[in-house]
Scaffold this motif. Structure first.
Motif, mmCIF file in Angstrom:
data_model
loop_
_atom_site.group_PDB
_atom_site.id
_atom_site.type_symbol
_atom_site.label_atom_id
_atom_site.label_comp_id
_atom_site.label_asym_id
_atom_site.label_seq_id
_atom_site.Cartn_x
_atom_site.Cartn_y
_atom_site.Cartn_z
ATOM 1 N N TYR A 47 6.812 10.989 3.393
ATOM 2 C CA TYR A 47 5.536 11.683 3.178
ATOM 3 C C TYR A 47 4.327 10.788 3.394
ATOM 4 O O TYR A 47 3.255 11.280 3.742
ATOM 5 C CB TYR A 47 5.521 12.286 1.770
ATOM 6 C CG TYR A 47 6.666 13.247 1.562
ATOM 7 C CD1 TYR A 47 6.621 14.520 2.099
ATOM 8 C CD2 TYR A 47 7.813 12.851 0.885
ATOM 9 C CE1 TYR A 47 7.691 15.400 1.945
ATOM 10 C CE2 TYR A 47 8.887 13.727 0.725
ATOM 11 C CZ TYR A 47 8.814 14.990 1.261
ATOM 12 O OH TYR A 47 9.875 15.850 1.124
ATOM 13 N N ALA A 48 4.498 9.484 3.194
ATOM 14 C CA ALA A 48 3.393 8.555 3.406
ATOM 15 C C ALA A 48 3.932 7.130 3.444
ATOM 16 O O ALA A 48 4.841 6.789 2.677
ATOM 17 C CB ALA A 48 2.349 8.689 2.305
ATOM 18 N N THR A 49 3.372 6.333 4.312
ATOM 19 C CA THR A 49 3.747 4.921 4.350
ATOM 20 C C THR A 49 3.201 4.235 3.099
ATOM 21 O O THR A 49 2.005 4.322 2.811
ATOM 22 C CB THR A 49 3.181 4.247 5.605
ATOM 23 O OG1 THR A 49 3.804 4.822 6.762
ATOM 24 C CG2 THR A 49 3.427 2.752 5.591
ATOM 25 N N PRO A 50 4.054 3.555 2.339
ATOM 26 C CA PRO A 50 3.585 2.928 1.099
ATOM 27 C C PRO A 50 2.742 1.694 1.376
ATOM 28 O O PRO A 50 2.816 1.089 2.452
ATOM 29 C CB PRO A 50 4.892 2.555 0.398
ATOM 30 C CG PRO A 50 5.865 2.348 1.517
ATOM 31 C CD PRO A 50 5.490 3.342 2.582
ATOM 32 N N ALA A 51 1.957 1.326 0.394
ATOM 33 C CA ALA A 51 1.230 0.059 0.478
ATOM 34 C C ALA A 51 2.228 -1.095 0.445
ATOM 35 O O ALA A 51 3.277 -1.015 -0.209
ATOM 36 C CB ALA A 51 0.256 -0.066 -0.685
ATOM 37 N N ARG A 52 1.917 -2.157 1.134
ATOM 38 C CA ARG A 52 2.813 -3.313 1.150
ATOM 39 C C ARG A 52 3.035 -3.850 -0.265
ATOM 40 O O ARG A 52 4.144 -4.267 -0.610
ATOM 41 C CB ARG A 52 2.230 -4.398 2.060
ATOM 42 C CG ARG A 52 3.166 -5.587 2.273
ATOM 43 C CD ARG A 52 2.514 -6.616 3.171
ATOM 44 N NE ARG A 52 3.305 -7.826 3.255
ATOM 45 C CZ ARG A 52 4.155 -8.118 4.246
ATOM 46 N NH1 ARG A 52 4.320 -7.251 5.242
ATOM 47 N NH2 ARG A 52 4.829 -9.254 4.251
ATOM 48 N N SER A 53 2.009 -3.812 -1.098
ATOM 49 C CA SER A 53 2.153 -4.291 -2.474
ATOM 50 C C SER A 53 3.168 -3.450 -3.252
ATOM 51 O O SER A 53 3.886 -3.970 -4.123
ATOM 52 C CB SER A 53 0.802 -4.278 -3.183
ATOM 53 O OG SER A 53 0.262 -2.962 -3.207
ATOM 54 N N THR A 54 3.231 -2.170 -2.953
ATOM 55 C CA THR A 54 4.222 -1.305 -3.597
ATOM 56 C C THR A 54 5.623 -1.733 -3.203
ATOM 57 O O THR A 54 6.528 -1.825 -4.050
ATOM 58 C CB THR A 54 3.980 0.159 -3.202
ATOM 59 O OG1 THR A 54 2.691 0.560 -3.664
ATOM 60 C CG2 THR A 54 5.039 1.072 -3.798
ATOM 61 N N VAL A 55 5.824 -1.996 -1.929
ATOM 62 C CA VAL A 55 7.147 -2.415 -1.450
ATOM 63 C C VAL A 55 7.505 -3.786 -2.016
ATOM 64 O O VAL A 55 8.672 -4.053 -2.336
ATOM 65 C CB VAL A 55 7.180 -2.417 0.083
ATOM 66 C CG1 VAL A 55 8.551 -2.845 0.600
ATOM 67 C CG2 VAL A 55 6.832 -1.023 0.625
ATOM 68 N N GLU A 56 6.521 -4.656 -2.165
ATOM 69 C CA GLU A 56 6.787 -5.959 -2.796
ATOM 70 C C GLU A 56 7.303 -5.773 -4.214
ATOM 71 O O GLU A 56 8.193 -6.501 -4.669
ATOM 72 C CB GLU A 56 5.513 -6.810 -2.786
ATOM 73 C CG GLU A 56 5.120 -7.292 -1.398
ATOM 74 C CD GLU A 56 3.751 -7.937 -1.360
ATOM 75 O OE1 GLU A 56 2.996 -7.786 -2.359
ATOM 76 O OE2 GLU A 56 3.415 -8.578 -0.351
ATOM 77 N N SER A 57 6.775 -4.767 -4.935
ATOM 78 C CA SER A 57 7.266 -4.464 -6.280
ATOM 79 C C SER A 57 8.715 -3.989 -6.229
ATOM 80 O O SER A 57 9.530 -4.376 -7.080
ATOM 81 C CB SER A 57 6.381 -3.395 -6.928
ATOM 82 O OG SER A 57 6.939 -2.950 -8.155
#
Length: 283
Positions: A47-57
């Motif tokens: 639905y949406a590309t996540p923020a890189r900081s979210t993926v780092e979490s």
């Protein structure tokens, strides 16, 4: 020898306080889930590309052996239909890069309107992808399941790219009429295609949808227990995602599937002990 199992999400309201501690801050929910299962479907990225900081979490909350099967955004697969999506693809790849080895496969789920006539577009898209990831493709058009020539064409394209064909087994759901609101909803949304159980690579991926009744879910996955056990004996490393229409017991069911396969192939590594939902006390 590893069998990975998981669910369609890592946070679900019916699990809170029942299987997983509640309340948990967002930055700890995946960590708790990862004590139950060692893989998860990355559906939110559709639905949406996540923020890189979210993926780092996400990476911080999981070990390097945890598996994410991350879905490409719908702008690439459904709206642009794999064409002229270089910018969207670049943004997505940059966002998921922090997962490192946890990115087990990037998942290309194609719409039911994607027919055998469109396989050339898929072949071209796969050729343009970086070789640093594995790829898995899910198709929903009936011709890929009913017509041997269409299935063979897709298999050749996938094999040439080292990509896997992801089956979504909904046969248990459609075996008899729905008996719950969640099942009725699933009947209107899930693909009705035959079961497919052939692996193209050493890392097959299966999506299995059962029923809201546990006994019927377990009965429906019997063929998969045998298939997955066979893959493990062949030296493959499968990942199986267990769904039910309401997913209320999916965590427990995924672990039960793992246990049933491990009963046939005892060499399979056990899952970790799950985090208790209630705090431990001394009395």
């Amino acid at each position: 020898m590893r069998l990975h199992v998981g669910c369609a999400m890592w946070t679900h309201a019916p699990w809170q306080g029942r299987f997983l501690p509640h309340p948990l801050p967002p930055g700890e929910r995946l960590r708790a889930y990862a004590t139950w299962c060692d893989a998860v479907e990355g559906n939110t990225t559709f639905y949406a590309t996540p923020a890189r900081s979210t993926v780092e979490s996400w990476a911080r909350q999981t070990g390097p052996d945890f598996r994410f099967v991350v879905k490409l955004p719908k702008t690439i697969t459904h709206e642009r239909r794999l064409a002229d999506a270089d910018e969207e693809l670049r943004s997505f790849l940059e966002a998921v890069e922090p997962l490192g080895p946890r990115a087990h496969a990037l998942w290309i789920q194609l719409p039911a309107s994607f027919t055998p006539a469109d396989v050339g577009a898929l072949a071209g898209f796969l050729r343009g992808l970086p070789g640093s990831y594995r790829y898995a493709v899910e198709v929903r058009h009936r011709a890929f399941f009913d017509d041997a020539r269409s299935a063979g064409l897709l298999e050749r394209v996938l094999a040439g790219a080292g990509a896997e064909w992801v089956p979504f087994d909904t046969t248990a759901l459609f075996q008899s009429p729905p008996t719950s609101d969640a099942e009725r909803d699933a009947w209107t949304k899930k693909p009705r295609v035959p079961r497919r159980s052939s692996a193209l690579t050493d890392r097959p991926i299966v999506r299995y949808l059962g029923r809201d009744d546990t006994a019927r879910t377990v009965e429906g996955w019997r063929p998969w227990v045998a298939t997955v056990a066979g893959w493990l004996r062949e030296g493959r490393s499968p990942t199986v995602f267990v769904h039910t229409p309401d997913n209320a017991d999916a965590l427990v069911l995924a672990r039960r599937f793992h246990d049933e396969v491990r009963a046939q192939v005892p060499e399979v590594e056990p899952l970790p002990d799950p985090m208790p939902a209630e705090p431990l006390t001394l009395f």
